[in-house]
Write a protein that holds these residues in place. Structure first.
Motif, short mmCIF file in Angstrom:
data_model
loop_
_atom_site.label_atom_id
_atom_site.label_comp_id
_atom_site.label_asym_id
_atom_site.label_seq_id
_atom_site.Cartn_x
_atom_site.Cartn_y
_atom_site.Cartn_z
N VAL A 1 128.03 29.11 13.19
CA VAL A 1 126.71 28.76 12.54
C VAL A 1 126.94 28.62 10.90
O VAL A 1 126.32 27.56 10.36
CB VAL A 1 126.08 30.09 12.51
N PHE A 2 127.99 29.17 10.36
CA PHE A 2 128.31 28.76 8.94
C PHE A 2 128.61 27.40 8.95
O PHE A 2 128.37 26.42 7.93
CB PHE A 2 129.38 29.69 8.43
N LEU A 3 129.63 26.84 9.68
CA LEU A 3 130.00 25.53 9.98
C LEU A 3 128.73 24.49 9.95
O LEU A 3 128.71 23.30 9.42
CB LEU A 3 130.88 25.35 10.80
N ARG A 4 127.97 24.81 10.99
CA ARG A 4 126.69 24.10 11.29
C ARG A 4 125.72 24.10 9.80
O ARG A 4 125.56 22.88 9.59
CB ARG A 4 126.02 24.58 12.28
N ILE A 5 125.52 25.04 9.19
CA ILE A 5 124.75 25.10 8.33
C ILE A 5 125.16 24.56 6.90
O ILE A 5 124.55 23.96 6.00
CB ILE A 5 124.21 26.55 7.99
N ALA A 6 126.45 24.89 6.70
CA ALA A 6 126.92 24.18 5.51
C ALA A 6 127.23 22.63 5.52
O ALA A 6 127.00 22.09 4.43
CB ALA A 6 128.71 24.89 5.39
N ALA A 7 127.41 22.40 6.85
CA ALA A 7 127.39 20.86 6.74
C ALA A 7 126.20 20.30 6.84
O ALA A 7 125.80 18.95 6.03
CB ALA A 7 127.92 20.28 8.35
#
Length: 309
Positions: free
Chosen positions: A67-73
Motif C-alpha cells: 500500500v505504501f509503495l502504491r500510494i507513494a508512487a
C-alpha cells in the motif's frame, strides 16, 4: 476505489487545468472523445489490474508495505502533474483535504489486508457495499432502484456467503471497513472538488495519504522496499491503481449524474472476478457467472434509461 462528486467534481473545468497546457489539451481531447461510461470502465479495469499485480507482490512484501509503495508512487506522480497550492487555504479546506487523504489511506490499507485473505471477487464484492449504499441514497428515479437492486443481487451472488468455512471473516471485516471508507471517500471527494482547483485536491489527498501510511509501510517493509524490482512493480501498481483510474473517473464525473456513476461502478466485482481468473487463476463458478450477468445487466440498463431521459 473511486472518485465521486456532485455536478462538477473538480470544480475548475476539464483535464487541461493540470498546468501542462499542451499536454493537458491533448489529454482533454482524448478524454472528451471517449463516452463517460467508457472512462469509468477503463478506470475499473485499471484498478483491478493494479490489484492483481499488488496481490502478486504479497509474496515478497506485506500488504501495508505494498500500500505504501502504491500510494507513494501515486503521490509523486500526481504531485508532479498537479502541484497543490497551499496558499490561501482556510482551515475548512485543510480539514477537507486532510480528511480526504486519511480516508484514502485507511481505505487502501484495509482493502489490501482484505485482498491478502480473500479472492479478488469476494473482496471487491464486499467492499462495494459502501458505494452501492451511496448510489441507493442518491437515487431519484424508481427505475434506478431496480438497477441498483439487480446490481446488489449480483454482489450477493458473487460473494459465497454460504461457504463460511472457506472464507476468512477477518478478511470480510477488513473489506467492510474498506467499503465504509469508500462511501466516505465519495462524499469527501465532492467537497475537495469544490475547494481545490483542478486535480490538486486529489494530489493533496494522495500526499497526505502517503505521509500517513509511511510509518506503517516502512516499518513492515523494511529494507525490501529498496529492491529495484519491487520498486518498479510498486510504481506500476501506483499508476494502474491510483493515477490512471482516479483521473479517468474524475473526468467521467463531470459528464454524468452521480447515481449513474455509482451504478456503473457495480462493474467492479465483475471486473475483479474476471481479472482474478485471467491473471491469478481464481476460477469462476456458475453462481459467480450469474453475478457477472446481473451486474452487467444493471450497468447497461441504467445507462440506457439515463440516455433516453
Amino acid at each position: 476505489m473511486t472518485a465521486f462528486a456532485l455536478d462538477d467534481p473538480i470544480g475548475r473545468g476539464p483535464i487541461g487545468r493540470w498546468g501542462l497546457s499542451r499536454q493537458g489539451s491533448l489529454l482533454r481531447a482524448a478524454a472528451d472523445s471517449i463516452p463517460p461510461s467508457g472512462l469509468v470502465l477503463l478506470g475499473i479495469f485499471s484498478v483491478q489490474l493494479g490489484a492483481a499485480f499488488a496481490k502478486e507482490l504479497f509474496a515478497s512484501l506485506p500488504p501495508s508495505a505494498v500500500v505504501f509503495l502504491r500510494i507513494a508512487a501515486g503521490a509523486l506522480i500526481m504531485g508532479a502533474i498537479a502541484r497543490p497550492k497551499l496558499k490561501g487555504l482556510g482551515w475548512r479546506d485543510w480539514a477537507v483535504g486532510v480528511g480526504f487523504g486519511l480516508t484514502l489511506a485507511v481505505m487502501n490499507l484495509t482493502f489490501y489486508e482484505a485482498l491478502a485473505r480473500l479472492p479478488m471477487g469476494i473482496a471487491v464484492a464486499v467492499e462495494f457495499l459502501g458505494p452501492l449504499g451511496v448510489a441507493v441514497a442518491a437515487s431519484r428515479r424508481r427505475i434506478d432502484l431496480l438497477w441498483v437492486g439487480l446490481a446488489g443481487l449480483g454482489v450477493v451472488l458473487l460473494a459465497p456467503w454460504g461457504e463460511s468455512a472457506s472464507v476468512s471473516w477477518i478478511g470480510i471485516g477488513f473489506a467492510l471497513v474498506a467499503g465504509a471508507c469508500w462511501a466516505a471517500y465519495i462524499l469527501l471527494s465532492a467537497a475537495a472538488g469544490r475547494r481545490f482547483p483542478g486535480t490538486s485536491g486529489l494530489s493533496f489527498a494522495m500526499i497526505v495519504s502517503a505521509v500517513a501510511i509511511a510509518p506503517i509501510g516502512v516499518t513492515t517493509g523494511g529494507a525490501d522496499l529498496l529492491q529495484p524490482e519491487l520498486l518498479l512493480i510498486g510504481l506500476g501498481v501506483g499508476l494502474l491503481s491510483s493515477v490512471i483510474p482516479y483521473s479517468l473517473e474524475l473526468q467521467a464525473l463531470r459528464r454524468m449524474p452521480k447515481h449513474v456513476f455509482g451504478i456503473l461502478m457495480s462493474m467492479e466485482p465483475a471486473a475483479a472476478a474476471l481479472i482474478g481468473v485471467l491473471l491469478l487463476g481464481e476460477i469462476l463458478h456458475a453462481q459467480q457467472w450469474a453475478a457477472v450477468i446481473c451486474i452487467v445487466a444493471a450497468s447497461l440498463g441504467s445507462t440506457r434509461v439515463r440516455k433516453r431521459s
